[in-house]
Design a protein around this motif. Structure first.
Motif, mmCIF file in Angstrom:
data_model
loop_
_atom_site.group_PDB
_atom_site.id
_atom_site.type_symbol
_atom_site.label_atom_id
_atom_site.label_comp_id
_atom_site.label_asym_id
_atom_site.label_seq_id
_atom_site.Cartn_x
_atom_site.Cartn_y
_atom_site.Cartn_z
ATOM 1 N N ALA A 88 0.874 -1.151 0.082
ATOM 2 C CA ALA A 88 0.143 0.045 -0.020
ATOM 3 C C ALA A 88 0.910 1.290 0.026
ATOM 4 C CB ALA A 88 -0.792 -0.086 1.344
ATOM 5 N N TRP A 89 2.197 1.124 0.550
ATOM 6 C CA TRP A 89 3.030 2.275 0.436
ATOM 7 C C TRP A 89 3.354 2.828 -0.820
ATOM 8 C CZ3 TRP A 89 8.882 2.468 1.497
ATOM 9 C CH2 TRP A 89 9.167 3.685 1.819
ATOM 10 N N THR A 140 -2.051 1.177 -4.315
ATOM 11 C CA THR A 140 -3.264 0.724 -4.037
ATOM 12 C C THR A 140 -4.196 0.562 -5.365
ATOM 13 O OG1 THR A 140 -3.950 3.092 -3.467
ATOM 14 C CG2 THR A 140 -3.202 1.432 -1.620
ATOM 15 N N ASP A 150 -6.957 5.709 -5.404
ATOM 16 C CA ASP A 150 -6.366 6.543 -4.355
ATOM 17 C C ASP A 150 -7.523 6.594 -3.256
ATOM 18 O OD1 ASP A 150 -5.904 8.764 -2.758
ATOM 19 O OD2 ASP A 150 -5.997 10.101 -4.343
ATOM 20 N N PRO A 151 -6.834 6.133 -1.923
ATOM 21 C CA PRO A 151 -7.785 5.934 -0.883
ATOM 22 C C PRO A 151 -8.734 7.050 -0.558
ATOM 23 C CG PRO A 151 -5.475 5.043 -0.343
ATOM 24 C CD PRO A 151 -5.606 5.816 -1.634
ATOM 25 N N SER A 196 -8.972 -0.136 -0.963
ATOM 26 C CA SER A 196 -7.673 0.605 -0.731
ATOM 27 C C SER A 196 -7.747 1.444 0.387
ATOM 28 C CB SER A 196 -7.829 1.780 -1.913
ATOM 29 O OG SER A 196 -7.845 1.170 -3.383
ATOM 30 N N ALA A 238 -4.344 0.966 2.935
ATOM 31 C CA ALA A 238 -3.791 2.011 3.415
ATOM 32 C C ALA A 238 -3.706 1.854 4.986
ATOM 33 C CB ALA A 238 -4.283 3.452 2.856
ATOM 34 N N PRO A 244 -5.722 7.556 6.770
ATOM 35 C CA PRO A 244 -6.349 6.364 6.620
ATOM 36 C C PRO A 244 -6.033 5.471 7.804
ATOM 37 C CG PRO A 244 -4.285 6.299 5.123
ATOM 38 C CD PRO A 244 -4.440 7.755 5.664
#
Length: 294
Positions: free
Chosen positions: A32-33, A36, A39-40, A69, A73, A226
């Motif tokens: 997730a870094w 994803t 976009d969260p 996502s 995150a 998040p």
């Protein structure tokens, strides 16, 4: 020696499950870094409350954000809080345990009284007190959980340090000219490391639960960050209408806390020579033997 100890942890079912869960959280956080599915924080009103389907595998929330996502995150936030709390708890626990075991009598007794006083304050209460002064943030969770469990680690580790302090190899090291700090790093800490590691894994589990709970109450992660707790708070008001959406962050929190707790149990079993020497039904019967409180 370390490889054999790790094999013993993996041989225990609880340790194996906990190791897999922790490894999965770390892997998801690292993925997730850099990536994803969406976009969260991307809002898409046209995609509000979509059920699990392609390309939104876990569906979307009321703002059209992809829940998968957001959960991915949130794993990074959870990992950051757990590791940060563990570092703070380690520093505080080692410092207090060393002061309570290696110093003069009046210092030891003062530290013991201080530990008893600090243990009386629950972790969540400490977090709320700190957030009332500094405001809600992830640092509040890290420091509050780190301080709270650092004191608990010191309370558990201090008697172990006192016990090992009177061992023959420690006395031989002192006779050979080792300073108290050298004895601490060479002999004392390695011998109490299993107890400390078990407490550390439980501290990380409490950190995950505390971050989710404090974020849910508004004392933890900000809305823009998040977090599983923030996501759960945003979705719980729609529980009766869209129950499936609330399932995913709640399930992530449950699995993470369960995995860390079971990892601690697995480490405890692997570190206990009376449990490590037994297998199968004998281990189960000894592990679950009821305790008698006198």
């Amino acid at each position: 020696m370390r490889t054999r100890w790790l094999r013993r942890v993996w041989a225990v079912p609880t340790g194996r499950f906990g190791t897999c869960v922790v490894a999965a959280i770390i892997l998801v956080a690292l993925i997730a870094w850099v990536w994803t599915p969406f976009d969260p924080q991307q809002v898409n009103v046209q995609d509000r409350w979509l059920p699990p389907s392609w390309p939104h595998l876990l569906g979307t929330d009321g703002a059209g954000r992809d829940i998968l996502s957001l959960v991915m995150a949130g794993a990074g936030t959870t990992l950051w809080v757990a590791v940060g709390s563990a570092v703070v708890a380690t520093v505080i626990g080692i410092a207090l345990a060393s002061l309570g075991a290696l110093t003069t009598r009046w210092v030891r007794e003062s530290v013991a009284v201080l530990i008893d006083i600090l243990v009386a304050f629950p972790v969540l209460l400490v977090a709320m007190m700190i957030s009332a002064v500094w405001g809600g943030s992830l640092w509040v969770v890290i420091w509050s959980v780190g301080i709270g469990f650092g004191v608990n680690m010191a309370r558990v580790t201090r008697p172990e340090l006192r016990r090992v302090l009177h061992s023959d190899f420690v006395l031989a090291g002192t006779a050979a000219g080792l300073t108290p700090m050298q004895n601490l790093w060479r002999h004392l800490l390695p011998n109490v490391a299993p107890v400390f590691i078990v407490q550390l894994s439980w501290a990380m589990a409490v950190a995950v639960l505390a971050e989710a709970g404090l974020s849910y109450l508004g004392f933890g992660a900000p809305v823009t960050e998040p977090s599983w707790g923030v996501l759960l708070r945003d979705l719980q008001q729609y529980l009766t209408v869209y129950p499936l959406a609330v399932l995913w962050p709640g399930l992530a929190i449950t699995v993470a806390v369960l995995g860390l707790n079971l990892l601690g149990d697995g480490i405890r079993e692997a570190s206990d020579p009376t449990l490590a020497s037994t297998t199968g039904a004998a281990r189960v019967s000894r592990t679950h033997m009821p305790e008698v409180v006198s």
